[in-house]
Write a protein that holds these residues in place. Structure first.
Motif, PDB file in Angstrom:
ATOM      1  N   SER A 294      -5.970  59.533 -72.938  1.00  0.00           N
ATOM      2  CA  SER A 294      -4.822  59.193 -72.101  1.00  0.00           C
ATOM      3  C   SER A 294      -3.522  59.867 -72.536  1.00  0.00           C
ATOM      4  O   SER A 294      -2.575  59.956 -71.746  1.00  0.00           O
ATOM      5  CB  SER A 294      -4.626  57.673 -72.089  1.00  0.00           C
ATOM      6  N   ASP A 295      -3.452  60.352 -73.773  1.00  0.00           N
ATOM      7  CA  ASP A 295      -2.216  60.970 -74.252  1.00  0.00           C
ATOM      8  C   ASP A 295      -2.268  62.497 -74.206  1.00  0.00           C
ATOM      9  O   ASP A 295      -1.564  63.178 -74.939  1.00  0.00           O
ATOM     10  CB  ASP A 295      -1.902  60.504 -75.675  1.00  0.00           C
ATOM     11  N   THR A 296      -3.106  63.047 -73.320  1.00  0.00           N
ATOM     12  CA  THR A 296      -3.241  64.499 -73.217  1.00  0.00           C
ATOM     13  C   THR A 296      -2.749  65.005 -71.869  1.00  0.00           C
ATOM     14  O   THR A 296      -2.660  64.257 -70.892  1.00  0.00           O
ATOM     15  CB  THR A 296      -4.711  64.932 -73.380  1.00  0.00           C
ATOM     16  N   ARG A 297      -2.431  66.309 -71.837  1.00  0.00           N
ATOM     17  CA  ARG A 297      -2.015  66.919 -70.574  1.00  0.00           C
ATOM     18  C   ARG A 297      -3.160  66.942 -69.562  1.00  0.00           C
ATOM     19  O   ARG A 297      -2.927  66.940 -68.352  1.00  0.00           O
ATOM     20  CB  ARG A 297      -1.491  68.331 -70.823  1.00  0.00           C
ATOM     21  N   ALA A 298      -4.388  66.986 -70.051  1.00  0.00           N
ATOM     22  CA  ALA A 298      -5.536  66.950 -69.136  1.00  0.00           C
ATOM     23  C   ALA A 298      -5.525  65.660 -68.319  1.00  0.00           C
ATOM     24  O   ALA A 298      -5.800  65.661 -67.114  1.00  0.00           O
ATOM     25  CB  ALA A 298      -6.834  67.067 -69.935  1.00  0.00           C
ATOM     26  N   SER A 299      -5.196  64.557 -68.984  1.00  0.00           N
ATOM     27  CA  SER A 299      -5.116  63.280 -68.288  1.00  0.00           C
ATOM     28  C   SER A 299      -3.981  63.292 -67.270  1.00  0.00           C
ATOM     29  O   SER A 299      -4.138  62.814 -66.135  1.00  0.00           O
ATOM     30  CB  SER A 299      -4.910  62.146 -69.305  1.00  0.00           C
ATOM     31  N   LEU A 300      -2.827  63.840 -67.654  1.00  0.00           N
ATOM     32  CA  LEU A 300      -1.695  63.911 -66.736  1.00  0.00           C
ATOM     33  C   LEU A 300      -2.011  64.795 -65.541  1.00  0.00           C
ATOM     34  O   LEU A 300      -1.701  64.442 -64.385  1.00  0.00           O
ATOM     35  CB  LEU A 300      -0.470  64.443 -67.475  1.00  0.00           C
ATOM     36  N   ARG A 301      -2.633  65.943 -65.761  1.00  0.00           N
ATOM     37  CA  ARG A 301      -2.991  66.822 -64.653  1.00  0.00           C
ATOM     38  C   ARG A 301      -3.941  66.130 -63.686  1.00  0.00           C
ATOM     39  O   ARG A 301      -3.800  66.248 -62.465  1.00  0.00           O
ATOM     40  CB  ARG A 301      -3.623  68.115 -65.195  1.00  0.00           C
ATOM     41  N   ALA A 302      -4.918  65.406 -64.238  1.00  0.00           N
ATOM     42  CA  ALA A 302      -5.869  64.698 -63.382  1.00  0.00           C
ATOM     43  C   ALA A 302      -5.165  63.647 -62.527  1.00  0.00           C
ATOM     44  O   ALA A 302      -5.465  63.490 -61.329  1.00  0.00           O
ATOM     45  CB  ALA A 302      -6.950  64.047 -64.240  1.00  0.00           C
ATOM     46  N   LYS A 303      -4.194  62.931 -63.113  1.00  0.00           N
ATOM     47  CA  LYS A 303      -3.468  61.898 -62.364  1.00  0.00           C
ATOM     48  C   LYS A 303      -2.597  62.517 -61.275  1.00  0.00           C
ATOM     49  O   LYS A 303      -2.510  61.994 -60.150  1.00  0.00           O
ATOM     50  CB  LYS A 303      -2.623  61.064 -63.319  1.00  0.00           C
ATOM     51  N   LEU A 304      -1.944  63.648 -61.600  1.00  0.00           N
ATOM     52  CA  LEU A 304      -1.117  64.315 -60.608  1.00  0.00           C
ATOM     53  C   LEU A 304      -1.962  64.834 -59.439  1.00  0.00           C
ATOM     54  O   LEU A 304      -1.556  64.739 -58.277  1.00  0.00           O
ATOM     55  CB  LEU A 304      -0.356  65.466 -61.259  1.00  0.00           C
ATOM     56  N   CYS A 305      -3.130  65.383 -59.754  1.00  0.00           N
ATOM     57  CA  CYS A 305      -4.030  65.854 -58.692  1.00  0.00           C
ATOM     58  C   CYS A 305      -4.495  64.702 -57.817  1.00  0.00           C
ATOM     59  O   CYS A 305      -4.639  64.838 -56.595  1.00  0.00           O
ATOM     60  CB  CYS A 305      -5.235  66.567 -59.302  1.00  0.00           C
ATOM     61  N   SER A 306      -4.731  63.554 -58.434  1.00  0.00           N
ATOM     62  CA  SER A 306      -5.173  62.385 -57.686  1.00  0.00           C
ATOM     63  C   SER A 306      -4.068  61.852 -56.773  1.00  0.00           C
ATOM     64  O   SER A 306      -4.323  61.458 -55.630  1.00  0.00           O
ATOM     65  CB  SER A 306      -5.620  61.285 -58.647  1.00  0.00           C
ATOM     66  N   ILE A 307      -2.822  61.877 -57.277  1.00  0.00           N
ATOM     67  CA  ILE A 307      -1.703  61.316 -56.514  1.00  0.00           C
ATOM     68  C   ILE A 307      -1.244  62.264 -55.404  1.00  0.00           C
ATOM     69  O   ILE A 307      -1.064  61.863 -54.249  1.00  0.00           O
ATOM     70  CB  ILE A 307      -0.518  61.000 -57.456  1.00  0.00           C
ATOM     71  N   TYR A 308      -1.053  63.564 -55.742  1.00  0.00           N
ATOM     72  CA  TYR A 308      -0.455  64.504 -54.801  1.00  0.00           C
ATOM     73  C   TYR A 308      -1.492  65.266 -53.982  1.00  0.00           C
ATOM     74  O   TYR A 308      -1.177  65.788 -52.913  1.00  0.00           O
ATOM     75  CB  TYR A 308       0.447  65.481 -55.558  1.00  0.00           C
ATOM     76  N   LYS A 309      -2.701  65.378 -54.491  1.00  0.00           N
ATOM     77  CA  LYS A 309      -3.822  66.002 -53.783  1.00  0.00           C
ATOM     78  C   LYS A 309      -3.425  67.328 -53.136  1.00  0.00           C
ATOM     79  O   LYS A 309      -3.120  68.298 -53.803  1.00  0.00           O
ATOM     80  CB  LYS A 309      -4.398  65.023 -52.764  1.00  0.00           C
ATOM     81  N   ASP A 310      -3.391  67.392 -51.781  1.00  0.00           N
ATOM     82  CA  ASP A 310      -3.164  68.656 -51.071  1.00  0.00           C
ATOM     83  C   ASP A 310      -1.744  69.186 -51.190  1.00  0.00           C
ATOM     84  O   ASP A 310      -1.456  70.308 -50.752  1.00  0.00           O
ATOM     85  CB  ASP A 310      -3.511  68.494 -49.586  1.00  0.00           C
ATOM     86  N   LYS A 311      -0.827  68.410 -51.762  1.00  0.00           N
ATOM     87  CA  LYS A 311       0.563  68.851 -51.880  1.00  0.00           C
ATOM     88  C   LYS A 311       0.766  69.824 -53.042  1.00  0.00           C
ATOM     89  O   LYS A 311       1.803  70.481 -53.129  1.00  0.00           O
ATOM     90  CB  LYS A 311       1.486  67.644 -52.060  1.00  0.00           C
ATOM     91  N   LEU A 312      -0.199  69.901 -53.940  1.00  0.00           N
ATOM     92  CA  LEU A 312      -0.044  70.758 -55.103  1.00  0.00           C
ATOM     93  C   LEU A 312      -0.384  72.210 -54.771  1.00  0.00           C
ATOM     94  O   LEU A 312      -1.388  72.502 -54.111  1.00  0.00           O
ATOM     95  CB  LEU A 312      -0.929  70.281 -56.250  1.00  0.00           C
ATOM     96  N   TYR A 313       0.471  73.122 -55.247  1.00  0.00           N
ATOM     97  CA  TYR A 313       0.239  74.546 -55.057  1.00  0.00           C
ATOM     98  C   TYR A 313      -0.412  75.163 -56.287  1.00  0.00           C
ATOM     99  O   TYR A 313      -1.292  76.019 -56.172  1.00  0.00           O
ATOM    100  CB  TYR A 313       1.565  75.247 -54.763  1.00  0.00           C
ATOM    101  N   LEU A 314       0.027  74.730 -57.472  1.00  0.00           N
ATOM    102  CA  LEU A 314      -0.471  75.330 -58.703  1.00  0.00           C
ATOM    103  C   LEU A 314      -0.478  74.294 -59.818  1.00  0.00           C
ATOM    104  O   LEU A 314       0.512  73.582 -60.020  1.00  0.00           O
ATOM    105  CB  LEU A 314       0.414  76.519 -59.113  1.00  0.00           C
TER     106      LEU A 314
END
Length: 339
Positions: A294-314
């Protein structure tokens, strides 16, 4: 082992630049890297290289230090690609790709602890003298017939005279066996870098492995260390079908096939039949594949992808960008402790 590499974080507090860190510490890290292959080597059978060898990767390690990892294979790569402003990235391309969980754990744990000793200014200061470090790793890794005295075609061991010449912090020249030097590193780790229950368990495991290697007792480590497991599998094949060099080569290659237990992988067949020691269960591995700490960037990236989904460009190592270019999040020094 093609394509295999290791990455370790080193605190920027110990050196003002990455190159100053390398200039100050590389010569003291190299003796550890040269001798750790006695428990991290993956083993192989190669008639062109004298039969059974401890480390297939060592044959392609040609430099101590280098910026390149393609045209040159160094012990330590000088590439400076930190994924954080608080840490240097120590990039190692000298290690074998391993199958055994015990070997992998010992390799990552011991090397991480060597880095921790550097950060605590507690690393035993030995540097290689005489033969260049590369010649030492070639010598230690090439063939147990000339080092450990292990022979595929004959069932006996003999006491080898395998030593490395070193200069200690008092400028004394000493000659140590790889096991003796690794015991010195382990003692330093045990004195100043055991932080939790896992550390104590790993220190005990490495101590046991080094004792068995030093005493040439292979019953236990033939279930733990990759090169010992591979050698046992090859010898069993030869005992079953008769000595044949091509069979030894085939058995060695099939050992590290990536396949299911009923497939061509001898290692996974051995693991499925309970003939190798494990530190994890299949459930543990599956859990880690889909749930990063939970304290890694991998976890943060996964959460951002889950929340923003199609809104992410990169979604990159160091930042996240939305399609409208209005939202940019840098991940280098983001506080991830409260995710």
């Amino acid at each position: 082992t093609r394509g295999y590499h290791e990455n370790y974080m080193v605190s920027t507090k110990i050196a003002t630049t990455f190159l100053s860190f390398i200039h100050q510490w590389a010569k003291y890290i190299i003796p550890f890297l040269v001798t750790r292959i006695i428990f991290t080597g993956s083993g192989d059978y190669s008639p062109n290289r004298g039969g059974f060898i401890l480390s297939p990767r060592m044959e392609f390690t040609t430099y101590d230090l280098s910026l390149s990892t393609t045209s040159r294979r160094p012990l330590i790569n000088l590439r400076h690609e930190p994924h954080s402003r608080k840490y240097w990235r120590l990039h190692l391309v000298c290690g074998d790709g391993n199958m055994s969980e015990v070997t992998l754990a010992l390799k990552f744990w011991s090397t991480s602890k060597i880095i921790e000793l550097i950060e605590r200014n507690a690393l035993p200061l030995y540097e290689v003298v005489g033969f260049p470090p590369i010649q030492n790793i070639h010598y230690f890794g090439r063939s147990p017939a000339t080092s450990w005295g292990l022979y595929i075609s004959r069932n006996f061991l003999k006491n080898p005279d395998m030593r490395i010449k070193l200069r200690d912090k008092n400028d004394n020249i000493v000659e140590l066996k790889p096991t003796e030097l690794q015991f010195i590193y382990l003692d330093a780790i045990s004195s100043s870098a055991l932080n939790d229950t896992l550390d104590y368990k790993m220190a005990s495991l490495l101590n046991s492995v080094l004792k068995d290697l030093d005493a040439f007792q292979f019953n236990r480590i033939s279930r733990q260390l990759d090169w010992c497991i591979r050698m046992r599998v090859i010898k069993e094949s030869l005992n079953l079908y008769g000595y044949d060099e091509n069979l030894a080569v085939a058995a060695s290659k099939h050992y590290s096939e990536i396949g299911i237990p009923t497939g061509r992988s001898y290692f996974y067949s051995e693991q499925y039949e309970g003939k190798v020691d494990r530190l994890l269960s299949d459930k543990d591995i599956e859990e880690a594949m889909f749930n990063p700490p939970s304290d890694t960037r991998a976890s943060l990236r996964a959460k951002l992808c889950s929340i923003y989904k199609d809104k992410l460009y990169l979604v990159d190592w160091g930042y996240v960008l939305t399609r409208d270019n209005k939202f940019l999040l840098e991940l280098f020094d983001t506080d991830l402790s409260n995710l």
